[in-house]
Design a protein around this motif. Structure first.
Motif, mmCIF file in Angstrom:
data_model
loop_
_atom_site.group_PDB
_atom_site.id
_atom_site.type_symbol
_atom_site.label_atom_id
_atom_site.label_comp_id
_atom_site.label_asym_id
_atom_site.label_seq_id
_atom_site.Cartn_x
_atom_site.Cartn_y
_atom_site.Cartn_z
ATOM 1 N N GLY A 1 9.076 5.432 2.443
ATOM 2 C CA GLY A 1 7.977 5.207 3.387
ATOM 3 C C GLY A 1 7.973 3.784 3.927
ATOM 4 O O GLY A 1 7.649 3.558 5.106
ATOM 5 N N TYR B 1 8.412 2.637 7.785
ATOM 6 C CA TYR B 1 7.486 1.723 8.465
ATOM 7 C C TYR B 1 8.258 0.629 9.193
ATOM 8 O O TYR B 1 7.983 0.324 10.370
ATOM 9 C CB TYR B 1 6.523 1.122 7.440
ATOM 10 N N SER C 1 0.832 -1.204 0.000
ATOM 11 C CA SER C 1 0.000 0.000 0.000
ATOM 12 C C SER C 1 0.868 1.257 0.000
ATOM 13 O O SER C 1 0.568 2.224 -0.714
ATOM 14 C CB SER C 1 -0.919 0.007 1.226
ATOM 15 N N ILE C 2 1.939 1.243 0.789
ATOM 16 C CA ILE C 2 2.844 2.399 0.828
ATOM 17 C C ILE C 2 3.520 2.586 -0.523
ATOM 18 O O ILE C 2 3.655 3.710 -1.027
ATOM 19 C CB ILE C 2 3.891 2.215 1.940
ATOM 20 N N LEU C 3 3.944 1.488 -1.137
ATOM 21 C CA LEU C 3 4.604 1.566 -2.440
ATOM 22 C C LEU C 3 3.657 2.123 -3.489
ATOM 23 O O LEU C 3 4.044 2.974 -4.311
ATOM 24 C CB LEU C 3 5.090 0.176 -2.852
ATOM 25 N N GLU C 4 2.413 1.684 -3.475
ATOM 26 C CA GLU C 4 1.445 2.174 -4.447
ATOM 27 C C GLU C 4 1.137 3.652 -4.238
ATOM 28 O O GLU C 4 0.987 4.401 -5.205
ATOM 29 C CB GLU C 4 0.157 1.357 -4.338
ATOM 30 N N ALA C 5 1.072 4.066 -2.972
ATOM 31 C CA ALA C 5 0.725 5.457 -2.679
ATOM 32 C C ALA C 5 1.877 6.422 -2.941
ATOM 33 O O ALA C 5 1.671 7.543 -3.411
ATOM 34 C CB ALA C 5 0.270 5.573 -1.225
ATOM 35 N N SER C 6 3.102 5.982 -2.642
ATOM 36 C CA SER C 6 4.243 6.900 -2.733
ATOM 37 C C SER C 6 5.115 6.663 -3.958
ATOM 38 O O SER C 6 5.811 7.573 -4.411
ATOM 39 C CB SER C 6 5.113 6.765 -1.478
ATOM 40 N N GLY C 7 5.101 5.427 -4.469
ATOM 41 C CA GLY C 7 5.929 5.103 -5.616
ATOM 42 C C GLY C 7 7.388 4.895 -5.281
ATOM 43 O O GLY C 7 8.206 4.686 -6.182
ATOM 44 N N GLY C 8 7.749 4.954 -3.991
ATOM 45 C CA GLY C 8 9.143 4.789 -3.584
ATOM 46 C C GLY C 8 9.261 3.976 -2.320
ATOM 47 O O GLY C 8 8.272 3.558 -1.728
ATOM 48 N N TRP C 9 10.529 3.776 -1.891
ATOM 49 C CA TRP C 9 10.779 2.884 -0.775
ATOM 50 C C TRP C 9 10.984 3.581 0.561
ATOM 51 O O TRP C 9 11.028 2.931 1.605
ATOM 52 C CB TRP C 9 11.991 2.014 -1.065
#
Length: 442
Positions: A399, A403, A389-397
């Motif tokens: 975040g 976490y 979900s973080i990858l989809e929302a931010s497009g990067g690592w």
């Protein structure tokens, strides 16, 4: 009247019996995950939309995690009532029987809806079994070991989880080389049926092992509780919560490296699953070597400081790991995995002795089972979905690394608060109702 002779310790046999059983349990559990991801959608959950079938198949994998707390409650209670050895025989028998039955289960095409129903039922049995296995194996080992070697012996048990996953990966990769028609008809059954051989070996060793000396002493002294689950929550509820929080960071690292890394490698780095596994599997060897090494170090410098050092390192290492993965260079990616597993090993190696020592013997199985199982679910079960979900929302690592670091902060804080009680009533003073503690002590 002379005092009873203390039970004889069998440290080497206890380590072997617990390690084999833990390896088999995690081999079986991981094997189902691989099969659910790749094969079971077609064999047991056919659907018009293949994606739907895959989602249902993966959901059956998640059922095992839901069942684990049930096993922790049941076997934690029984482990403090009837003994460690009996429970370890039961959990290994259940897991072996369920896994072998999966290997013999007819497909949906053969018996219709009964096939997925039986598969899910067997998966529930696997989850219940695993809920009691780890804590029982740890306690049998630690309570048989001499105090100055408990860090080492307990850490050896923790290599069983890694060995089980590596073994499952290796066997699954071998059978996946078969032609698809053979793989789908009979090849997928072979890894499940092979488990029965390992189970028989493990059972033979466990059945010849004596009961834990500390539990046997507690039983002789009349310290066994009628309702240990109730007592541990009433007397040690805070410690149960801290144990759960203390396991989260290691669980997140395990789940992120074994599950999410495959997704990240494909989606963000453009790597095939095989290429990512080519980095991951050698890196797991770092954990196999470092976990017992850190267990021995824990015996020398103390398990609590080592636990804290490991947790602190996991605040920083996720950022290093993702940065090195981003290079897409094999050597640097392997270094990233190795560094992350190094910090993980320092923290994870001392779980057995560190967590067991915070509970009195009559409540130890219950306390460890509940705390470890809840923490494992919190760390392992949800981490890949959160990271995706973080990858989809931010497009990067960034975040995702933050976490992971956040969970390490939680684990570090739990470790700072979690201490072995200095004046906790133990098995010599926790007595049967109506028996005077001073009389019991004399």
């Amino acid at each position: 009247m002379s005092a009873p002779i203390p039970p004889r310790r069998q440290p080497a046999k206890a380590v072997l019996a617990s390690w084999i059983g833990t390896t088999v349990e995690y081999y079986d559990f991981a094997l189902y995950g691989f099969a659910a991801s790749v094969l079971f959608a077609k064999i047991f959950f056919p659907a018009t939309n293949p994606v739907v079938g895959t989602l249902i198949s993966l959901s059956s994998f998640g059922v095992g995690f839901v069942a684990r707390p049930v096993g922790a409650l049941i076997f934690g209670h029984l482990g403090d009532r009837v003994g460690r050895k009996t429970i370890l025989v039961i959990t290994l028998t259940l897991m072996g029987a369920a896994t072998t039955a999966i290997g013999l289960l007819p497909s949906y095409a053969q018996i219709g809806l009964a096939a997925p129903v039986l598969l899910v039922a067997l998966r529930i049995i696997q989850g219940i079994s695993l809920g009691g296995e780890y804590s029982g194996a740890v306690l049998m080992t630690v309570e048989h070991a001499e105090p100055h070697r408990r860090g080492l012996f307990g850490s050896i048990i923790n290599t069983g989880t890694t060995a089980g996953m590596i073994l499952a990966n290796s066997v699954f990769l071998l059978v996946s080389q078969l032609p698809e028609t053979q793989l789908m008809s009979w090849g997928w059954r072979v890894p499940f049926l092979l488990s029965s051989v390992l189970v028989i070996v493990g059972l033979v060793i466990r059945m010849t092992l004596g009961e834990s000396p500390e539990f046997a002493t507690a039983k002789d002294q009349g310290s066994v509780r009628k309702l240990p689950i109730v007592d541990v929550l009433r007397r040690c509820g805070g410690r149960v919560v801290l144990v759960a929080l203390g396991t989260i960071a290691a669980g997140v690292v395990s789940s992120m490296t074994s599950v999410f890394a495959l997704t990240y490698g494909k989606a963000a780095l453009g790597m095939s699953t095989g290429a990512t596994l080519g980095v991951l599997l050698p890196a797991w060897v770092v954990a196999l070597v470092c976990v017992p090494l850190f267990g021995r170090i824990g015996d020398r410098i103390g398990v609590r400081p080592l636990f804290l050092y490991g947790a602190a390192s996991l605040i920083v290492l996720p950022f290093v790991w993702f940065a090195l993965l981003g290079t897409r260079q094999y050597g640097l990616m392997l270094l990233g995995f190795g560094l992350l597993f190094f910090g993980y090993s320092a923290n994870y190696a001392v779980f057995p002795v560190y967590f067991s020592q915070v509970f009195p013997t009559p409540l130890r199985f219950s306390g460890m089972s509940i705390g470890f199982t809840v923490g494992t679910i919190g760390g392992v079960a949800f981490a890949p979905a959160i990271a995706a979900s973080i990858l989809e929302a931010s497009g990067g690592w960034i975040g995702i690394a933050a976490y992971m670091a956040g969970t390490a902060v939680v684990t570090l804080a739990a470790g700072l608060l979690l201490r072995a009680p200095e004046a906790e009533p133990d098995e010599a003073t926790v007595t049967r109702p109506g028996l005077d503690p001073e009389a019991a002590a004399t």
